[in-house]
Scaffold this motif. Sequence first.
Motif, mmCIF file in Angstrom:
data_model
loop_
_atom_site.group_PDB
_atom_site.id
_atom_site.type_symbol
_atom_site.label_atom_id
_atom_site.label_comp_id
_atom_site.label_asym_id
_atom_site.label_seq_id
_atom_site.Cartn_x
_atom_site.Cartn_y
_atom_site.Cartn_z
ATOM 1 N N ALA A 1 0.841 -1.194 0.000
ATOM 2 C CA ALA A 1 0.000 0.000 0.000
ATOM 3 C C ALA A 1 0.878 1.247 0.000
ATOM 4 N N ALA A 2 2.069 1.110 0.563
ATOM 5 C CA ALA A 2 3.000 2.245 0.559
ATOM 6 C C ALA A 2 3.318 2.677 -0.873
ATOM 7 N N LEU A 3 3.219 1.733 -1.800
ATOM 8 C CA LEU A 3 3.409 2.086 -3.211
ATOM 9 C C LEU A 3 2.423 3.161 -3.632
ATOM 10 N N GLU A 4 1.189 2.982 -3.171
ATOM 11 C CA GLU A 4 0.158 3.959 -3.516
ATOM 12 C C GLU A 4 0.571 5.341 -3.021
ATOM 13 N N VAL A 5 1.058 5.340 -1.777
ATOM 14 C CA VAL A 5 1.430 6.624 -1.182
ATOM 15 C C VAL A 5 2.497 7.320 -2.014
ATOM 16 N N ILE A 6 3.547 6.596 -2.355
ATOM 17 C CA ILE A 6 4.588 7.276 -3.117
ATOM 18 C C ILE A 6 4.093 7.593 -4.520
ATOM 19 N N GLU B 1 0.971 8.584 -5.225
ATOM 20 C CA GLU B 1 0.206 9.824 -5.071
ATOM 21 C C GLU B 1 1.149 11.010 -4.948
ATOM 22 N N LYS B 2 2.130 10.822 -4.113
ATOM 23 C CA LYS B 2 3.093 11.899 -3.895
ATOM 24 C C LYS B 2 3.696 12.352 -5.234
ATOM 25 N N ALA B 3 4.073 11.380 -6.031
ATOM 26 C CA ALA B 3 4.702 11.705 -7.313
ATOM 27 C C ALA B 3 3.697 12.400 -8.232
ATOM 28 N N LEU B 4 2.452 11.934 -8.210
ATOM 29 C CA LEU B 4 1.445 12.546 -9.072
ATOM 30 C C LEU B 4 1.193 13.998 -8.681
ATOM 31 N N ALA B 5 1.446 14.295 -7.421
ATOM 32 C CA ALA B 5 1.232 15.671 -6.957
ATOM 33 C C ALA B 5 2.340 16.611 -7.428
ATOM 34 N N GLU B 6 3.436 16.073 -7.813
ATOM 35 C CA GLU B 6 4.572 16.890 -8.282
ATOM 36 C C GLU B 6 4.268 17.429 -9.677
ATOM 37 N N LEU C 1 8.646 11.619 -12.062
ATOM 38 C CA LEU C 1 9.105 10.262 -12.374
ATOM 39 C C LEU C 1 10.393 9.923 -11.624
ATOM 40 N N ALA C 2 11.344 10.832 -11.669
ATOM 41 C CA ALA C 2 12.625 10.580 -11.011
ATOM 42 C C ALA C 2 12.427 10.391 -9.511
ATOM 43 N N GLY C 3 11.577 11.227 -8.928
ATOM 44 C CA GLY C 3 11.318 11.122 -7.501
ATOM 45 C C GLY C 3 10.633 9.807 -7.158
ATOM 46 N N TYR C 4 9.724 9.412 -8.017
ATOM 47 C CA TYR C 4 9.020 8.145 -7.803
ATOM 48 C C TYR C 4 10.007 6.994 -7.743
ATOM 49 N N LEU C 5 10.887 6.950 -8.707
ATOM 50 C CA LEU C 5 11.861 5.857 -8.749
ATOM 51 C C LEU C 5 12.729 5.858 -7.490
ATOM 52 N N GLU C 6 13.173 7.017 -7.124
ATOM 53 C CA GLU C 6 13.991 7.140 -5.914
ATOM 54 C C GLU C 6 13.245 6.588 -4.697
ATOM 55 N N ASP C 7 12.000 7.003 -4.541
ATOM 56 C CA ASP C 7 11.216 6.541 -3.393
ATOM 57 C C ASP C 7 10.970 5.040 -3.447
ATOM 58 N N ALA D 1 -1.907 -8.414 -7.456
ATOM 59 C CA ALA D 1 -2.860 -7.318 -7.667
ATOM 60 C C ALA D 1 -2.297 -6.008 -7.128
ATOM 61 N N ALA D 2 -1.742 -6.069 -5.929
ATOM 62 C CA ALA D 2 -1.185 -4.855 -5.331
ATOM 63 C C ALA D 2 -0.067 -4.283 -6.203
ATOM 64 N N CYS D 3 0.728 -5.157 -6.769
ATOM 65 C CA CYS D 3 1.809 -4.703 -7.648
ATOM 66 C C CYS D 3 1.220 -4.010 -8.875
ATOM 67 N N HIS D 4 0.172 -4.618 -9.422
ATOM 68 C CA HIS D 4 -0.459 -4.026 -10.589
ATOM 69 C C HIS D 4 -0.960 -2.620 -10.273
ATOM 70 N N ARG D 5 -1.559 -2.490 -9.101
ATOM 71 C CA ARG D 5 -2.059 -1.172 -8.718
ATOM 72 C C ARG D 5 -0.910 -0.170 -8.682
ATOM 73 N N GLY D 6 0.205 -0.614 -8.077
ATOM 74 C CA GLY D 6 1.381 0.254 -8.051
ATOM 75 C C GLY D 6 1.828 0.622 -9.447
ATOM 76 N N ALA D 7 1.842 -0.374 -10.323
ATOM 77 C CA ALA D 7 2.278 -0.132 -11.693
ATOM 78 C C ALA D 7 1.377 0.880 -12.387
ATOM 79 N N GLY D 8 0.126 0.937 -11.956
ATOM 80 C CA GLY D 8 -0.799 1.909 -12.535
ATOM 81 C C GLY D 8 -0.267 3.327 -12.399
ATOM 82 N N HIS D 9 0.090 3.695 -11.196
ATOM 83 C CA HIS D 9 0.666 5.016 -10.972
ATOM 84 C C HIS D 9 1.878 5.244 -11.848
ATOM 85 N N ALA D 10 2.741 4.250 -11.844
ATOM 86 C CA ALA D 10 3.978 4.385 -12.623
ATOM 87 C C ALA D 10 3.651 4.634 -14.085
ATOM 88 N N GLY D 11 2.650 3.926 -14.577
ATOM 89 C CA GLY D 11 2.263 4.096 -15.970
ATOM 90 C C GLY D 11 1.863 5.544 -16.265
#
Lengths: 184, 184
Positions: free
Chosen positions: A70-75, A77-82, A89-95, A122-132
């Motif tokens: 679930a922490a993936l979601e948090v990071i 969201e954080k990245a999407l707010a940037e 993207l760079a910050g997301y990868l770092e986190d 499933a949780a990984c897929h959700r994380g990948a969604g943000h990354a996408g």
Amino acid sequence: MVTASRPLRADAARNREKLLTAATELFAERGLDVPMEHIARRAEVSIGTLYKHFPTRDDFVASIFPQRLAALEVIGEKALAEPDPWQALAGYLEDLYAMQSEDRGLNDVLTRELPNAPQVVAACHRGAGHAGILIDRALEAGVLRADYSIADLATLTRAMAQVIRDSPGEWRRFLSIYVEGLRA
Amino acid sequence: MVTASRPLRADAARNREKLLTAATELFAERGLDVPMEHIARRAEVSIGTLYKHFPTRDDFVASIFPQRLAALEVIGEKALAEPDPWQALAGYLEDLYAMQSEDRGLNDVLTRELPNAPQVVAACHRGAGHAGILIDRALEAGVLRADYSIADLATLTRAMAQVIRDSPGEWRRFLSIYVEGLRA
DNA sequence: ACAAAACTTGAGGGCACCCTCGACTTAACG
DNA sequence: CGTTAAGTCGAGGGTGCCCTCAAGTTTTGT
């Protein structure tokens, strides 16, 4: 689902908790392959009891990691707010990899196929969604190598897993080089 | 060294050869961790005979890989012959990992510590020598990220090992991104 | 051709991990 | 309390890999 059949007996619930705690700790310290016996020992519970609650290793994995992911979601969201797509993207990868570097078990989870822990997948897929989304944004902004895709991120994740494992002090540097290579 | 005590008996020499062949094949196919029994079986020799000739796994490794690592010298020389320092380094990396991708055992060798196979370690060091020169040249020419060093190459090698293992089709792409990030 | 030396063999002991199952213990409910 | 269903326990059987060694076989030198 939570098919709340009969609730667990008090001692059973306690043992289940102890097992989860022990497994969480040991996975983080030693990775997903710790012997079941070690988990039982740390939980101060017999091996038989362990198998009663978690018949397979993947039952542990499925009980522990979705939360953690679930922490993936948090990071995400954080990245999407940037506002700056590149920084996002760079910050997301770092986190993401900072997180991975602090938990050996998580590192394993992100590296392996886990066909028997669909919740985790499933949780990984959700994380990948943000990354996408982050990738798409960066592409639209024209700051990211035009042929970059989410599949490359999977490859990178496995590579980072390895780097984190055997040179935990070097991953930031390695990542920064790779990220440089990502610029359009 | 070659402390040619008494020469091997004919059958012993034959078996030693068969064992080396089998081990070479299996290491390449399956990596350094193939069970000793499998090597013996493929060599059509008993497990006892195997242990007579090669008391430890590292004795196999030490007998097989120094030769194979000589190829490192070849690609090193080839790269040194390339006049453009950037092309030289990039080509070297490409060749190195192409080699690594064709031999699972070599991949393992380049990833692990092998304290009991000093011959192999030595061969690796020799290979690293060429790489060091290529890096220095590129640095002097100002085409390479100023803080790059041979240590980064070790990190990269382990990362590539992982990428090659679980996505053999993707390593070139991954490398090319990383190499982009290397430009000054 | 023979004896001694060199070599081969594979059963088997050791280890680490997996998982099961029948005998015991204990919480829960009347 | 007493009953009983739920839970716990851990010895032990299974697997796969490691490695050894006593008994048998083959090569070599005379």
